[in-house]
Design an enzyme around this catalytic site. Structure first.
Site, mmCIF file in Angstrom:
data_model
loop_
_atom_site.group_PDB
_atom_site.id
_atom_site.type_symbol
_atom_site.label_atom_id
_atom_site.label_comp_id
_atom_site.label_asym_id
_atom_site.label_seq_id
_atom_site.Cartn_x
_atom_site.Cartn_y
_atom_site.Cartn_z
ATOM 1 N N ASN A 82 8.793 1.177 -6.302
ATOM 2 C CA ASN A 82 8.559 2.242 -5.327
ATOM 3 C C ASN A 82 8.625 1.748 -3.887
ATOM 4 O O ASN A 82 8.192 2.434 -2.970
ATOM 5 C CB ASN A 82 7.215 2.927 -5.599
ATOM 6 C CG ASN A 82 7.260 3.747 -6.865
ATOM 7 O OD1 ASN A 82 8.326 4.116 -7.342
ATOM 8 N ND2 ASN A 82 6.100 4.024 -7.424
ATOM 9 N N HIS A 135 -1.718 7.256 -2.897
ATOM 10 C CA HIS A 135 -0.449 7.123 -3.617
ATOM 11 C C HIS A 135 -0.649 6.961 -5.126
ATOM 12 O O HIS A 135 -0.010 7.624 -5.924
ATOM 13 C CB HIS A 135 0.349 5.948 -3.047
ATOM 14 C CG HIS A 135 1.753 5.878 -3.520
ATOM 15 N ND1 HIS A 135 2.086 5.393 -4.774
ATOM 16 C CD2 HIS A 135 2.914 6.207 -2.918
ATOM 17 C CE1 HIS A 135 3.398 5.440 -4.922
ATOM 18 N NE2 HIS A 135 3.928 5.932 -3.806
ATOM 19 N N ARG A 136 -1.454 6.006 -5.544
ATOM 20 C CA ARG A 136 -1.829 5.715 -6.933
ATOM 21 C C ARG A 136 -0.730 5.132 -7.807
ATOM 22 O O ARG A 136 -0.917 4.986 -9.008
ATOM 23 C CB ARG A 136 -2.433 6.943 -7.631
ATOM 24 C CG ARG A 136 -3.652 7.472 -6.944
ATOM 25 C CD ARG A 136 -4.438 8.475 -7.731
ATOM 26 N NE ARG A 136 -3.613 9.421 -8.429
ATOM 27 C CZ ARG A 136 -4.047 10.163 -9.434
ATOM 28 N NH1 ARG A 136 -5.278 10.060 -9.851
ATOM 29 N NH2 ARG A 136 -3.256 11.025 -10.036
ATOM 30 N N ASP A 137 0.421 4.765 -7.229
ATOM 31 C CA ASP A 137 1.496 4.167 -8.039
ATOM 32 C C ASP A 137 2.275 3.144 -7.210
ATOM 33 O O ASP A 137 3.495 3.153 -7.167
ATOM 34 C CB ASP A 137 2.420 5.260 -8.568
ATOM 35 C CG ASP A 137 3.333 4.766 -9.690
ATOM 36 O OD1 ASP A 137 3.009 3.743 -10.334
ATOM 37 O OD2 ASP A 137 4.378 5.404 -9.918
ATOM 38 N N ILE A 138 1.546 2.252 -6.560
ATOM 39 C CA ILE A 138 2.174 1.207 -5.761
ATOM 40 C C ILE A 138 2.700 0.142 -6.718
ATOM 41 O O ILE A 138 1.940 -0.462 -7.474
ATOM 42 C CB ILE A 138 1.164 0.579 -4.767
ATOM 43 C CG1 ILE A 138 0.495 1.648 -3.897
ATOM 44 C CG2 ILE A 138 1.849 -0.491 -3.922
ATOM 45 C CD1 ILE A 138 1.444 2.445 -3.047
#
Length: 186
Positions: free
Chosen positions: A28, A21-24
């Site tokens: 989100n 994912h890289r954008d927790i």
């Protein structure tokens, strides 16, 4: 804890399919009226085999939730998502993000340099088992950090059910109805 257990479950699903994912971050994670948490915005997600260094533009606006490897613009893997999930869990339990700085650069520096505290000393709710989960999710050493979201999910689930917090969705739905009686249908 229930929403972060659901995020760990969603991450386990994504990671099993090779997606990082890289954008927790909290923005989100959406909660529905039934108490279900949903992980959204896979806008900068990558396939595991394509995961190279994170570009600065991909991480600057949410620096306080990134992993040390993201903060250093290094190669990321599923353990980066696990660290970020741990940051949110710690924030929920402490009421503050220990990595939040006055700007993105300060947040990145804290992520890289800050010694992870004993969370049980910060909040009496956090027992030894939950502190151990947080320590393992937030450790900088990738060989010690959880290597799978599934393992994190199982540890969180075990903790929750043995502390009497299950079933998680129903408990969260009830809480949301009490918190927002005019917005959540009965």
């Amino acid at each position: 804890l229930g929403p972060l257990l659901a995020v760990a479950r969603a991450l386990a699903y994504a990671h099993d399919r090779g997606v990082i994912h890289r954008d927790i971050k909290p923005e989100n994670i959406l909660l529905d009226p039934q108490g279900d948490a949903h992980l959204t915005d896979f806008g900068i997600a990558v396939l595991a085999e394509d995961s190279g260094p994170a570009a600065p533009t991909e991480v600057l606006d949410t620096a306080e939730f990134m992993s040390p490897e993201q903060a250093n613009f290094e190669v990321t893997d599923q353990r980066s998502d696990i660290f970020s999930n741990g940051v949110i869990l710690a924030e929920l339990l402490l009421g503050k993000n220990i990595f939040a700085g006055s700007d993105a650069a300060e947040s990145r520096q804290k992520i890289v340099d800050l010694q992870i505290p004993q969370f049980r000393d910060e909040n009496e709710y956090i027992d030894l088992r939950l502190d151990a989960i947080l320590q393992r999710a937030l450790v900088h050493d990738l060989e010690i950090r959880y290597d799978s979201a599934e393992r994190l999910m199982k540890d969180l689930e075990y903790h929750m059910y043995h502390k009497g917090y299950g079933p998680t969705n129903e408990t969260l739905a009830k809480y949301m109805k009490e918190l927002l009686p005019d917005k959540v249908p009965a």
